[in-house]
Enzyme design. Structure first.
Site, PDB file in Angstrom:
ATOM      1  N   LYS A 206      30.729  47.166  21.127  1.00 35.81           N
ATOM      2  CA  LYS A 206      31.243  45.884  21.612  1.00 35.81           C
ATOM      3  C   LYS A 206      30.085  44.881  21.707  1.00 35.81           C
ATOM      4  O   LYS A 206      28.942  45.216  21.412  1.00 35.81           O
ATOM      5  CB  LYS A 206      31.951  46.069  22.964  1.00 35.81           C
ATOM      6  CG  LYS A 206      32.964  47.232  22.974  1.00 35.81           C
ATOM      7  CD  LYS A 206      34.212  46.972  22.152  1.00 35.81           C
ATOM      8  CE  LYS A 206      34.991  48.239  21.840  1.00 35.81           C
ATOM      9  NZ  LYS A 206      35.896  48.703  22.850  1.00 35.81           N
ATOM     10  N   THR A 207      30.376  43.669  22.170  1.00 39.27           N
ATOM     11  CA  THR A 207      29.380  42.606  22.048  1.00 39.27           C
ATOM     12  C   THR A 207      28.156  42.812  22.943  1.00 39.27           C
ATOM     13  O   THR A 207      27.042  42.485  22.551  1.00 39.27           O
ATOM     14  CB  THR A 207      30.054  41.242  22.294  1.00 39.27           C
ATOM     15  OG1 THR A 207      31.087  41.109  21.323  1.00 39.27           O
ATOM     16  CG2 THR A 207      29.082  40.090  22.143  1.00 39.27           C
TER      17      THR A 207
END
Ligand SMILES: *Cc1c(COP(=O)(O)O)cnc(C)c1O
Length: 415
Positions: A206-207
């Site tokens: 994820k980011t």
């Protein structure tokens, strides 16, 4: 191409400042629930414009806590788009609820208002009490939240936004993304009176990464207090309202303060806590979120340019006008039939050229468990999205030239 490093579809960016932050925790007094957890929760709430944030073990735990805090249980149903990771649906099932799978737009992969309405109607036909909408902000773009929030409010439903892909995304009404008009994902929808919670994951793809980590954000103090309690065994350190004390003699000291050993439990909870080690990493990463988002946006702009000549066989992700996305995935759309190649053959050929890809997602309603439970649902948008989707490499450490490499590899494989 063979001598260039392999490009995975996603990858964390860990720098020396992250290592230093984690090391400092290891040398300190708390390995769990210390100053890094508290600091991360404050910083996250501030970043997403929410009154409160509760950190937890992962995104799946965050979903489980959100559904539980809303009191969702047997006989209830949650509306979940079929184009998502397993956990959005499984967490509802673990709460005892049914899942009303909704279709998605075949191009964006997002659940719209019409799809949510159809799922609500089907669920009510089945005799389920629909309690919540759980839109998924797929790939980093948001579902159309003005419409979904209005629908939730009109139908008396809660809103649980699965924003595991979308930390850093800004939402706007009517496409106005000017300062002040935009609403960060996680700020919630106070106009939804039953309750509005947003869920994040900090899995390494994820980011921002915690290793394993997640969070719930929201604005309603009572709801967020319940999330926090459920995350930690349902324990309260102070006597709760009206429930009676676990041990009346232990509850209060002579001054009327809770004794240091006192705790009570009004409902059974979980241990879904985040450790201080993981919190230190994700807090350090949060400090670079804007840079990550900017870099991902630049890479996506390059993809749009470089994939242009490959149309109509390959098209970049479909853009929706109502958000400024923090891109998590570059979910390209590929017409495998027109190219005369199976997805499996394309993925293998790309891999041989050093390009990793992944498929997001097999529609969840097609999983054996759910087919056994609900039979074969007709969700043509989700099936059509699945048939054409392929996630191309996207992570902040990619060079501009890597996008050229991916585009050239695609051209070679599909021509
Ligand atoms: C990653 C993800 C989850 C689960 O998060 P974990 O941290 O892996 O438990 C849930 N929903 C979506 C949409 C995700 O991408």
């Amino acid at each position: 191409m063979a001598d260039l490093p392999f490009l995975p579809y996603g990858r964390q960016s860990v720098e020396e400042e992250d290592v230093a932050a984690v090391t400092a925790v290891l040398r300190g007094d708390w390995l769990t629930q210390g100053p890094a957890v508290a600091g991360f929760e404050r910083a996250l709430a501030a970043r997403v414009g929410a009154a409160d944030a509760v950190s937890c073990a992962n995104g799946t735990a965050a979903l489980r806590l959100a559904y539980a805090a809303l009191g969702i249980g047997p006989g209830d149903a949650v509306v979940v788009p079929s184009n998502t990771f397993l956990a959005t649906a499984s967490a509802a099932r673990h709460a005892g609820a049914e899942v009303a799978f909704a279709d998605v737009d075949p191009d964006s992969g997002l659940m719209g208002v019409a799809e949510a309405e159809a799922a609500i109607a089907r669920a009510r036909n089945a005799g389920w009490r629909v309690r919540a909408l759980a839109p998924v902000h797929y790939a980093g773009q948001t579902a159309p939240m003005d419409g979904l929030a209005a629908l939730a409010q009109a139908e008396g439903l809660a809103l649980v936004e699965d924003a595991c892909h979308a930390i850093g995304t800004a939402y706007s009404s009517g496409g106005d993304l000017s300062e002040g008009a935009e609403r960060p994902v996680g700020a919630g929808w106070p106009e939804v009176e039953v309750g509005s919670l947003t869920v994040f994951s900090f899995h390494p793809v994820k980011t921002i990464a915690a290793g394993e980590g997640g969070a719930v954000t929201g604005n309603d103090p009572a709801l967020m207090a319940r999330v926090r309690r459920l995350c930690n065994h349902g324990m309260m350190r102070e006597p709760g309202p009206g429930e009676g004390f676990a041990d009346p003699d232990a509850a209060l000291d002579a001054e009327g303060n809770a004794n240091p050993w006192y705790y009570e439990m009004a409902e059974p909870g979980f241990n879904h806590r985040l450790s201080d080690i993981h919190a230190a990493l994700v807090l350090s990463q949060l400090g670079r979120l804007d840079r990550f988002v900017e870099r991902r946006a630049r890479l996506m702009a390059l993809y749009a340019e470089r994939l242009g000549p490959l149309a109509p066989l390959v098209r970049p992700p479909a853009l929706v006008p109502w958000c400024r996305p923090a891109w998590h995935l570059c979910a390209a759309r590929i017409d495998f039939a027109a190219a005369g190649r199976t997805r499996s053959a394309v993925m293998a050929a790309l891999r041989a050229l050093g390009v990793g890809t992944q498929v997001h997602y097999i529609p969840v309603h097609r999983q054996p468990y759910w087919r056994r439970r609900y039979g074969d649902l007709a969700l043509p948008g989700a099936m059509s999205h699945y048939a054409q989707t392929l996630s191309l490499p996207l992570f902040p450490a990619m060079a501009d030239g890597d996008v050229d490499r991916v585009a050239a590899a695609l051209e070679r494989v599909l021509s």
